[in-house]
Design a protein around this motif. Structure first.
Motif, PDB file in Angstrom:
ATOM      1  N   ASN A 127      -6.007  -2.294   8.816  1.00 55.82           N
ATOM      2  CA  ASN A 127      -7.389  -2.061   9.233  1.00 55.82           C
ATOM      3  C   ASN A 127      -7.811  -3.160  10.213  1.00 55.82           C
ATOM      4  OD1 ASN A 127      -7.880  -4.352   7.652  1.00 55.82           O
ATOM      5  ND2 ASN A 127      -8.679  -3.183   5.909  1.00 55.82           N
ATOM      6  N   PHE A 128      -9.081  -3.136  10.600  1.00 53.29           N
ATOM      7  CA  PHE A 128      -9.543  -4.100  11.598  1.00 53.29           C
ATOM      8  C   PHE A 128      -9.392  -5.534  11.115  1.00 53.29           C
ATOM      9  CE2 PHE A 128     -12.886  -6.785  13.431  1.00 53.29           C
ATOM     10  CZ  PHE A 128     -12.587  -6.653  14.784  1.00 53.29           C
ATOM     11  N   VAL A 175      -5.280  -3.101   4.531  1.00 52.73           N
ATOM     12  CA  VAL A 175      -4.581  -1.876   4.932  1.00 52.73           C
ATOM     13  C   VAL A 175      -5.551  -0.716   5.069  1.00 52.73           C
ATOM     14  CG1 VAL A 175      -2.834  -0.176   4.228  1.00 52.73           C
ATOM     15  CG2 VAL A 175      -2.409  -2.625   3.930  1.00 52.73           C
ATOM     16  N   ARG A 176      -5.371   0.043   6.141  1.00 49.00           N
ATOM     17  CA  ARG A 176      -6.164   1.254   6.358  1.00 49.00           C
ATOM     18  C   ARG A 176      -5.456   2.470   5.780  1.00 49.00           C
ATOM     19  NH1 ARG A 176      -7.866   3.789  12.279  1.00 49.00           N
ATOM     20  NH2 ARG A 176      -9.286   5.390  11.498  1.00 49.00           N
ATOM     21  N   ARG A 236       3.443   4.220  -3.429  1.00 48.41           N
ATOM     22  CA  ARG A 236       2.032   4.476  -3.749  1.00 48.41           C
ATOM     23  C   ARG A 236       1.195   3.201  -3.627  1.00 48.41           C
ATOM     24  NH1 ARG A 236       0.301   8.994  -6.517  1.00 48.41           N
ATOM     25  NH2 ARG A 236      -1.191   7.728  -7.688  1.00 48.41           N
ATOM     26  N   ASN A 237       1.765   2.068  -3.988  1.00 48.57           N
ATOM     27  CA  ASN A 237       1.004   0.827  -3.989  1.00 48.57           C
ATOM     28  C   ASN A 237       0.861   0.194  -2.603  1.00 48.57           C
ATOM     29  OD1 ASN A 237       0.398   0.915  -6.714  1.00 48.57           O
ATOM     30  ND2 ASN A 237       2.176  -0.317  -7.311  1.00 48.57           N
ATOM     31  N   THR A 238       1.364   0.871  -1.569  1.00 51.51           N
ATOM     32  CA  THR A 238       1.055   0.448  -0.201  1.00 51.51           C
ATOM     33  C   THR A 238      -0.262   1.067   0.275  1.00 51.51           C
ATOM     34  OG1 THR A 238       2.269   2.304   0.815  1.00 51.51           O
ATOM     35  CG2 THR A 238       3.511   0.265   0.383  1.00 51.51           C
ATOM     36  N   ARG A 239      -0.899   1.878  -0.570  1.00 50.35           N
ATOM     37  CA  ARG A 239      -2.134   2.579  -0.193  1.00 50.35           C
ATOM     38  C   ARG A 239      -3.330   1.868  -0.818  1.00 50.35           C
ATOM     39  NH1 ARG A 239       0.602   8.232  -2.194  1.00 50.35           N
ATOM     40  NH2 ARG A 239       2.325   8.244  -0.658  1.00 50.35           N
ATOM     41  N   PRO A 240      -4.341   1.562  -0.018  1.00 54.35           N
ATOM     42  CA  PRO A 240      -5.472   0.760  -0.520  1.00 54.35           C
ATOM     43  C   PRO A 240      -6.289   1.450  -1.599  1.00 54.35           C
ATOM     44  CG  PRO A 240      -5.928   1.602   1.686  1.00 54.35           C
ATOM     45  CD  PRO A 240      -4.487   1.892   1.413  1.00 54.35           C
ATOM     46  N   GLU A 241      -6.238   2.784  -1.673  1.00 55.58           N
ATOM     47  CA  GLU A 241      -7.033   3.491  -2.680  1.00 55.58           C
ATOM     48  C   GLU A 241      -6.378   3.493  -4.059  1.00 55.58           C
ATOM     49  OE1 GLU A 241      -4.483   6.599  -0.531  1.00 55.58           O
ATOM     50  OE2 GLU A 241      -5.682   4.813  -0.022  1.00 55.58           O
TER      51      GLU A 241
END
Length: 333
Positions: free
Chosen positions: A306-307, A258-259, A241-246
């Protein structure tokens, strides 16, 4: 099943793994972590993606692995003009014994125990996607008919770094279907010396079968019985879960670079890898150390930058380390 039976099966799985690693070591110098990560993916019933510059022994290792397993082997050389039917097979028009013409399915190279998808990112995305169903469902659908890939099925794909000319990035949906991504490093000075010194001998070394495809399937069935404590499983869930930016508890580097983070497949793969890692160490319980040991190979290809992350040249391995460190600090706190 009695405790003695479990111990005997556990010992057999460990012995088979050592025999496999020793046999491959006859022709492949070093790369022990690479070999172990591939064996873990194979026992899990998943597929492995190998990335490294040309000349590091990726193809040699995969061919040696297939020979040591004594299973059927096929190699697919991915090129820009390769078509999906060249992988899965196709219906061809043939004449039967009565002189009538009918369509008959001709199997493609995907129908094998071990499949080498060599330089997979040199083919177009359309051709790359031909592997999706086989990798996930272990089946192939051609002309409206679905055919199962029976028994052991293991795809080992190699790819060159994307900045090299003539490569196409793999679609995210396909990357997620790879159980792990193995980073193949350059050999050390001593390993390179050994390679140069013994090159003539290694060219003629014959790899002998030491295990069978059924041994691999038996090891996978045993790994499914390895227990994993709820607190370790909760840790796996938090890491994914903590690999997700939200996620509010994600490290700042994840939120910044991270996107997209890891999917639920990552949690399943990480739990499976932890169990197999414990089994191959001769233990009948998966620990937090097993999770940490497998995290990079399981998560690195499932994190989409992300970019800003791409522009900064951020390594997904470093991001995984940030997540693991945050989880470690949480446990210590």
């Amino acid at each position: 099943m009695s405790n003695d039976d479990l111990k005997n099966k556990l010992q057999r799985a460990c012995d088979n793994t050592r025999a496999l690693e020793n046999e491959i070591g006859k022709v492949l110098v070093g790369q022990r972590d690479v070999v172990r990560e591939a064996i873990v993916a194979m026992i899990a019933g998943g597929c492995a993606l190998f990335e490294g510059v040309p000349g590091l022994g990726k193809t040699l290792f995969i061919r040696s692995l297939a020979q040591a397993i004594n299973g059927t082997f096929s190699r697919i050389q991915f090129t820009p003009d390769l078509m999906p039917a060249d992988i899965t097979g196709t219906n061809i028009l043939v004449e039967n014994e009565q002189g009538r013409k009918e369509f008959q399915f001709q199997q493609g190279p995907i129908f094998a125990n071990v499949v080498l998808a060599d330089e997979i990112n040199r083919a177009t995305p359309k051709t790359q996607s031909a592997l999706l169903e086989a990798m996930q469902e272990h089946s192939v659908t051609v002309g409206g008919a679905t055919r199962k890939l029976e028994g052991m099925f293991f795809v080992l794909a190699t790819q060159n770094p994307l900045e090299m000319e003539g490569t196409y990035p793999l679609p995210e949906a396909q990357l997620d279907r790879f159980f792990c991504k193995v980073a193949v490093p350059y050999p050390t000075e001593d390993e390179l010396f050994n390679i140069a010194k013994n090159a003539p001998t290694r060219k003629v070394t014959e790899i002998k079968p030491v295990i069978t495809p059924q041994d691999v399937l038996d090891a996978g069935a045993l790994a499914d019985q390895i227990p994993i404590a709820d607190d370790v499983l909760r840790s796996i869930v938090r890491i994914v879960r903590n690999t997700r930016p939200e996620e509010p508890n994600a490290p700042e580097t994840i939120k910044r670079f991270v996107r997209y983070g890891c999917s639920p497949r990552a949690a399943l793969a990480l739990a499976s890898a932890a169990k197999i890692s414990a089994m191959l160490d001769g233990r009948f319980n998966a620990s937090q150390e097993d999770v940490v040991r497998s995290a990079r190979s399981i998560l690195r290809h499932r994190i989409v930058l992300n970019f800003e992350g791409q522009a900064e040249g951020v390594s997904t391995d470093a991001l995984v380390d940030d997540v693991l460190n945050a989880e470690k600090n949480k446990k210590l706190g």
